[in-house]
Design an enzyme around this catalytic site. Structure first.
Site, PDB file in Angstrom:
ATOM      1  N   TYR A  80      -2.392   0.146  10.661  1.00  0.00           N
ATOM      2  CA  TYR A  80      -2.233  -0.296   9.266  1.00  0.00           C
ATOM      3  C   TYR A  80      -0.867   0.092   8.722  1.00  0.00           C
ATOM      4  O   TYR A  80      -0.170  -0.733   8.119  1.00  0.00           O
ATOM      5  CB  TYR A  80      -3.347   0.309   8.416  1.00  0.00           C
ATOM      6  CG  TYR A  80      -3.386  -0.167   6.983  1.00  0.00           C
ATOM      7  CD1 TYR A  80      -3.455  -1.511   6.676  1.00  0.00           C
ATOM      8  CD2 TYR A  80      -3.371   0.743   5.929  1.00  0.00           C
ATOM      9  CE1 TYR A  80      -3.513  -1.950   5.358  1.00  0.00           C
ATOM     10  CE2 TYR A  80      -3.432   0.324   4.609  1.00  0.00           C
ATOM     11  CZ  TYR A  80      -3.502  -1.023   4.326  1.00  0.00           C
ATOM     12  OH  TYR A  80      -3.549  -1.460   3.021  1.00  0.00           O
ATOM     13  N   SER A 120       0.857  -1.181   0.000  1.00  0.00           N
ATOM     14  CA  SER A 120       0.000   0.000   0.000  1.00  0.00           C
ATOM     15  C   SER A 120       0.895   1.232   0.000  1.00  0.00           C
ATOM     16  O   SER A 120       2.076   1.154   0.374  1.00  0.00           O
ATOM     17  CB  SER A 120      -0.876   0.010   1.257  1.00  0.00           C
ATOM     18  OG  SER A 120      -1.534   1.253   1.431  1.00  0.00           O
TER      19      SER A 120
END
Length: 249
Positions: free
Chosen positions: A143, A130
């Site tokens: 995250y 990501s």
């Protein structure tokens, strides 16, 4: 014999789209995830194989490898965000779950399939991380920490495999709208999930990332894309997203 690709997290979203895209390119695709019913429908659609897999369980990853005759491409896609609280009040359990899925999951599957990959004449390991693996932001601590660690594993793996003909690719998506990612992050709150994309002109979709994965896999075997960062045009950076007014005036 057809070249074989293994895609984890293939029961929905980017994983399912990638399985379809690689099958289109002629791969025999092994789709792996926890929800076997979804996988079986997808495997029937693309002429592949469905395997139940819990990436957080090392034995499950080893069982996946034991049931395969070959693996030419591994797509480590399983992952996801857990929680969106400030670190002052974030749940340690959310952080642990995020690490188990994103970091240990990638490690378990890669370790299990590496012997088969080494037997391929043109092996490739693709890991979907990501933009959160490279840029931190408020309310994303559980995250971003996990994705930074996953990115570190990818870079270390590339260094350690240098001298072997194994490509190690990282795909780092920005804003991608799928059916489940944001909903899971906000623990089922559909309104909060929808707000993430409100007013954004054409967020990326799963098929966009699948195209990027197929591109890196389809390049000549001596060409390695170390890291491909992909965002919608409306997202110039992690913290810079153009949103159109939702109402006139």
């Amino acid at each position: 014999m057809k070249r074989t690709a293994v895609v984890t997290g293939a029961s929905s979203g980017i994983g399912a789209a990638t399985a379809r895209r690689l099958a289109k390119d002629g791969f025999f695709v092994v789709v792996a995830a926890r929800r076997l019913d979804r996988l079986q429908a997808l495997a029937a659609e693309i002429g592949g194989q469905a395997v139940a897999l819990d990436v957080t369980d090392q034995a499950s990853a080893q069982a996946l490898a034991a049931g395969l005759e070959r693996c030419d491409v591994l797509v480590n896609n399983a992952g996801g965000a857990v929680g969106a609280d400030p670190l002052a009040s974030a749940s340690p359990a959310d952080l642990m779950q995020s690490f188990e899925v994103n970091v240990l999951g990638m490690l378990h599957v890669t370790q299990a399939l590496l012997p088969l990959l080494r037997s391929s004449d043109a092996p490739t390991i693709v890991t979907v991380t990501s933009t959160a693996a490279h840029v931190n932001y408020e309310l994303g601590g559980t995250y971003t920490a996990a994705k930074h660690a996953e990115h570190a594993l990818v870079e270390t793996l590339r260094l350690e495999l240098c001298g072997e003909p194994i490509r190690v690719v990282e795909i780092a998506p920005g804003m991608v709208r799928t059916d489940e990612f944001a909903v899971n992050r906000f623990k089922g709150d559909a309104d909060k999930a929808a707000a993430v994309y409100a007013g954004v002109d054409r967020p990326l979709v799963a098929e966009d990332i699948a195209e990027c994965i197929a591109l890196t896999v389809g390049l000549p075997s001596h060409v390695n894309v170390d890291r491909l960062v992909v965002r919608p045009v409306a997202q110039a950076a992690q913290h810079k997203v153009h949103r159109q007014p939702l109402f006139g005036g």
